[in-house]
Design an enzyme around this catalytic site. Structure first.
Site, PDB file in Angstrom:
ATOM      1  N   ASN A   7     -40.641 -85.040  26.583  1.00  0.00           N
ATOM      2  CA  ASN A   7     -40.859 -83.600  26.394  1.00  0.00           C
ATOM      3  C   ASN A   7     -40.163 -83.198  25.090  1.00  0.00           C
ATOM      4  O   ASN A   7     -38.940 -83.116  25.039  1.00  0.00           O
ATOM      5  CB  ASN A   7     -40.267 -82.856  27.596  1.00  0.00           C
ATOM      6  CG  ASN A   7     -40.449 -81.355  27.492  1.00  0.00           C
ATOM      7  OD1 ASN A   7     -41.000 -80.844  26.515  1.00  0.00           O
ATOM      8  ND2 ASN A   7     -39.977 -80.636  28.497  1.00  0.00           N
ATOM      9  N   LYS A  14     -36.491 -84.686  25.178  1.00  0.00           N
ATOM     10  CA  LYS A  14     -36.009 -84.920  26.548  1.00  0.00           C
ATOM     11  C   LYS A  14     -36.784 -86.091  27.105  1.00  0.00           C
ATOM     12  O   LYS A  14     -37.988 -86.201  26.856  1.00  0.00           O
ATOM     13  CB  LYS A  14     -36.355 -83.712  27.415  1.00  0.00           C
ATOM     14  CG  LYS A  14     -35.201 -82.820  27.740  1.00  0.00           C
ATOM     15  CD  LYS A  14     -35.605 -81.928  28.914  1.00  0.00           C
ATOM     16  CE  LYS A  14     -35.119 -80.536  28.707  1.00  0.00           C
ATOM     17  NZ  LYS A  14     -35.705 -79.582  29.631  1.00  0.00           N
ATOM     18  N   ARG A  91     -45.459 -84.265  27.813  1.00  0.00           N
ATOM     19  CA  ARG A  91     -45.711 -82.863  28.157  1.00  0.00           C
ATOM     20  C   ARG A  91     -46.301 -82.176  26.925  1.00  0.00           C
ATOM     21  O   ARG A  91     -45.697 -82.206  25.846  1.00  0.00           O
ATOM     22  CB  ARG A  91     -44.410 -82.167  28.541  1.00  0.00           C
ATOM     23  CG  ARG A  91     -44.656 -80.724  28.866  1.00  0.00           C
ATOM     24  CD  ARG A  91     -43.383 -79.952  29.021  1.00  0.00           C
ATOM     25  NE  ARG A  91     -43.708 -78.578  29.387  1.00  0.00           N
ATOM     26  CZ  ARG A  91     -42.917 -77.561  29.134  1.00  0.00           C
ATOM     27  NH1 ARG A  91     -41.766 -77.733  28.534  1.00  0.00           N
ATOM     28  NH2 ARG A  91     -43.265 -76.345  29.495  1.00  0.00           N
ATOM     29  N   HIS A 180     -46.641 -73.423  32.893  1.00  0.00           N
ATOM     30  CA  HIS A 180     -45.853 -73.991  33.999  1.00  0.00           C
ATOM     31  C   HIS A 180     -46.765 -74.647  35.045  1.00  0.00           C
ATOM     32  O   HIS A 180     -46.401 -74.725  36.223  1.00  0.00           O
ATOM     33  CB  HIS A 180     -44.993 -72.931  34.723  1.00  0.00           C
ATOM     34  CG  HIS A 180     -43.894 -72.351  33.895  1.00  0.00           C
ATOM     35  ND1 HIS A 180     -43.603 -71.004  33.910  1.00  0.00           N
ATOM     36  CD2 HIS A 180     -43.033 -72.904  33.030  1.00  0.00           C
ATOM     37  CE1 HIS A 180     -42.593 -70.756  33.094  1.00  0.00           C
ATOM     38  NE2 HIS A 180     -42.227 -71.912  32.539  1.00  0.00           N
ATOM     39  N   ARG A 241     -37.674 -63.435  26.596  1.00  0.00           N
ATOM     40  CA  ARG A 241     -39.039 -62.952  26.304  1.00  0.00           C
ATOM     41  C   ARG A 241     -39.317 -61.660  27.070  1.00  0.00           C
ATOM     42  O   ARG A 241     -38.911 -61.521  28.221  1.00  0.00           O
ATOM     43  CB  ARG A 241     -40.064 -64.017  26.731  1.00  0.00           C
ATOM     44  CG  ARG A 241     -40.095 -65.204  25.799  1.00  0.00           C
ATOM     45  CD  ARG A 241     -41.015 -66.283  26.322  1.00  0.00           C
ATOM     46  NE  ARG A 241     -40.266 -67.480  26.657  1.00  0.00           N
ATOM     47  CZ  ARG A 241     -40.735 -68.492  27.381  1.00  0.00           C
ATOM     48  NH1 ARG A 241     -41.954 -68.446  27.870  1.00  0.00           N
ATOM     49  NH2 ARG A 241     -39.989 -69.547  27.617  1.00  0.00           N
ATOM     50  N   GLY A 331     -34.689 -72.817  37.931  1.00  0.00           N
ATOM     51  CA  GLY A 331     -33.253 -72.510  37.928  1.00  0.00           C
ATOM     52  C   GLY A 331     -32.840 -71.308  38.755  1.00  0.00           C
ATOM     53  O   GLY A 331     -31.954 -71.401  39.608  1.00  0.00           O
ATOM     54  N   GLY A 333     -34.972 -69.379  40.781  1.00  0.00           N
ATOM     55  CA  GLY A 333     -35.648 -69.412  42.085  1.00  0.00           C
ATOM     56  C   GLY A 333     -34.992 -70.371  43.073  1.00  0.00           C
ATOM     57  O   GLY A 333     -34.938 -70.101  44.271  1.00  0.00           O
ATOM     58  N   ASN A 335     -31.739 -71.444  42.862  1.00  0.00           N
ATOM     59  CA  ASN A 335     -30.276 -71.340  43.004  1.00  0.00           C
ATOM     60  C   ASN A 335     -29.716 -69.961  43.302  1.00  0.00           C
ATOM     61  O   ASN A 335     -28.522 -69.842  43.552  1.00  0.00           O
ATOM     62  CB  ASN A 335     -29.621 -71.855  41.722  1.00  0.00           C
ATOM     63  CG  ASN A 335     -29.887 -73.327  41.506  1.00  0.00           C
ATOM     64  OD1 ASN A 335     -29.599 -74.146  42.363  1.00  0.00           O
ATOM     65  ND2 ASN A 335     -30.480 -73.661  40.369  1.00  0.00           N
ATOM     66  N   GLU A 386     -41.337 -81.262  37.519  1.00  0.00           N
ATOM     67  CA  GLU A 386     -42.473 -81.323  36.591  1.00  0.00           C
ATOM     68  C   GLU A 386     -42.629 -82.724  36.000  1.00  0.00           C
ATOM     69  O   GLU A 386     -43.732 -83.193  35.764  1.00  0.00           O
ATOM     70  CB  GLU A 386     -42.262 -80.301  35.463  1.00  0.00           C
ATOM     71  CG  GLU A 386     -42.266 -78.880  35.987  1.00  0.00           C
ATOM     72  CD  GLU A 386     -41.738 -77.864  34.987  1.00  0.00           C
ATOM     73  OE1 GLU A 386     -40.509 -77.654  34.953  1.00  0.00           O
ATOM     74  OE2 GLU A 386     -42.551 -77.290  34.254  1.00  0.00           O
TER      75      GLU A 386
END
Ligand code: AMP
Length: 407
Positions: A7, A14, A91, A180, A241, A331, A333, A335, A386
């Site tokens: 990615n 990554k 990705r 996503h 954003r 992240g 959602g 935690n 993902e």
């Protein structure tokens, strides 16, 4: 099958090395600050201490080599030859209208990814750079592109068309694409398998709430609407954003503040959202902390974020004509019990009831049901993966090489 997932961002690479048969991470890591005075390299092997290194790395190709050097280093006992890696999954953020599925990468595919540069100027150019670097370092291995947009290809035209002259859609492909996709796909599939629900009849809403955030309405396994649009800027308020706003605000700002196009772009992408609202931070953990200390603007940013979730979820319950499950991931959602509770509070009138105790008891990294037994709609926290979706797609396409599934 051992698959390397890549990615690439503008200054980072990554990676995840995944054993797809066992759905297991063998090793993962990141090279950051490519092109800076020193780059940072991190490798994370399950059961071993995190390895951190600093090096001079000026290109994505050098970053790939640094990753391969680590994977091939005898003392790490990960792989003994590059050919142990059977496929590379890349990705790619924007597949435009062309890609409705993952695809084996050839020159035609690379050209098409390049053609979508205008649609995702921050993402597609580094994605292609990563593909070229990986092909150079790992020749002779199938490379597969997996698109963030592909899962939303099933949107009907009533959901993807904007109310602007139709010739702009025909000429410039201005429409909703959604993003996503691999995450919305993964958590919905997890829910199908854990609940045993009849997928054909199922109605699910997936809430990917991270630094970037999007919500999707999924009917019979297919995405039928989603909050992000032509680019990942629209929909929910996000870390930096803006999400949706009245387009007239832009004309107004051009006039009142004499802003140029590039300043507007930067304002909406980098200085808005939670950061802009709070004037303090884009990171939800920091906002929660400061709101606890009494900071009103941090609290407002949290309130706006949760109200955004509620509005999209409520709309999609209508679009789906009811909802079997709401799934939280990414992240925030996964935690933050507080954000989940606040987002769905006061929705028992339409059959959505979160159980505060189950919600607070959800452990990071675990699938947890957080709705009450009386709730008509089930609510779950489902950690996303993902990279696993990318790896499995790459393995599938590599195994069937020669057969190109793109339209
Ligand atoms: P992601 O983009 O999926 O990595 O998510 C990043 C976001 O998740 C950031 O806003 C983090 O502050 C947020 N996050 C991570 N852990 C928590 C937590 N325990 N509580 C609230 N937000 C969190």
């Amino acid at each position: 099958m051992l698959v390397l997932v890549i990615n690439c961002g503008s200054s980072s690479v990554k990676y995840n090395l995944i054993e797809t048969d066992q759905e297991r991470d063998v090793c993962k890591g990141i090279v950051e600050r490519i092109g800076a005075v020193t780059s940072i390299i991190k490798h994370d092997q399950p059961g071993k201490p995190l390895i951190k290194d600093a090096k001079v790395i000026t290109t994505h190709s050098e970053a790939l080599q640094a990753i391969l050097d680590f994977l091939l280093n005898e003392k790490n006992q990960i792989i003994s030859s590059p050919s142990d890696i059977r496929a590379v999954g890349h990705r790619v953020v924007h597949g435009g209208e062309m890609f409705k599925d993952s695809v084996l990468i050839d020159d035609v595919v690379k050209d098409a990814i390049e053609q979508a540069f205008d649609l995702a100027p921050l993402h597609n150019p580094p994605n292609l750079k990563g593909i070229e670097a990986a092909q150079e370092r790992l020749p002779g291995i199938p490379h597969v592109a997996v698109f963030d947009t592909a899962f939303h290809h099933s949107l009907p035209d009533r959901a993807y068309l904007y109310g602007i002259p139709n010739r702009l859609y025909r000429r410039h492909k201005i429409r909703k694409y959604g993003f996503h996709g691999t995450s919305h796909y993964y958590v919905s599939r997890k829910y199908y398998s854990l609940s045993g629900i009849n997928r054909e009849k199922s109605r699910v809403i997936t809430c990917h709430l991270g630094n970037g955030a999007s919500i999707a309405a999924i009917k019979g396994g297919e995405s039928i609407d989603t909050s992000m649009g032509f680019t990942p800027l629209s929909g929910m308020v996000m870390g930096t954003r803006s999400g949706d706003l009245d387009p007239s605000i832009l004309f107004y700002l051009v006039e009142k503040e004499e802003l140029q196009l590039n300043s507007l772009h930067s304002m909406l992408n980098r200085h808005s959202g939670l950061l802009g609202l709070s004037g303090y931070a884009a990171d939800m953990r920091d906002l929660i902390e400061e709101a606890k200390n009494g900071d009103r603007r941090c609290q407002q940013a949290i309130d706006v974020f949760c109200y955004n979730v509620k509005k999209f979820v409520s709309t999609y319950i209508g679009v789906l004509n009811g909802c079997d499950a709401i799934l939280f991931t990414a992240g925030i959602g996964e935690n933050s019990p507080m954000i989940r509770e606040k987002s769905l509070e006061g929705m028992d009138g339409i059959g959505v009831e979160i159980d505060p105790e189950r919600n607070r008891g959800a452990k990071p990294g675990e699938i947890t049901k957080i709705s009450t037994d009386a709730s008509k709609t089930e609510i779950y926290v489902i950690p996303t993966n993902e990279e696993l979706v990318i790896a499995i797609d790459a393995a599938k396409i590599a195994s069937a090489s020669g057969q190109s599934p793109w339209i």
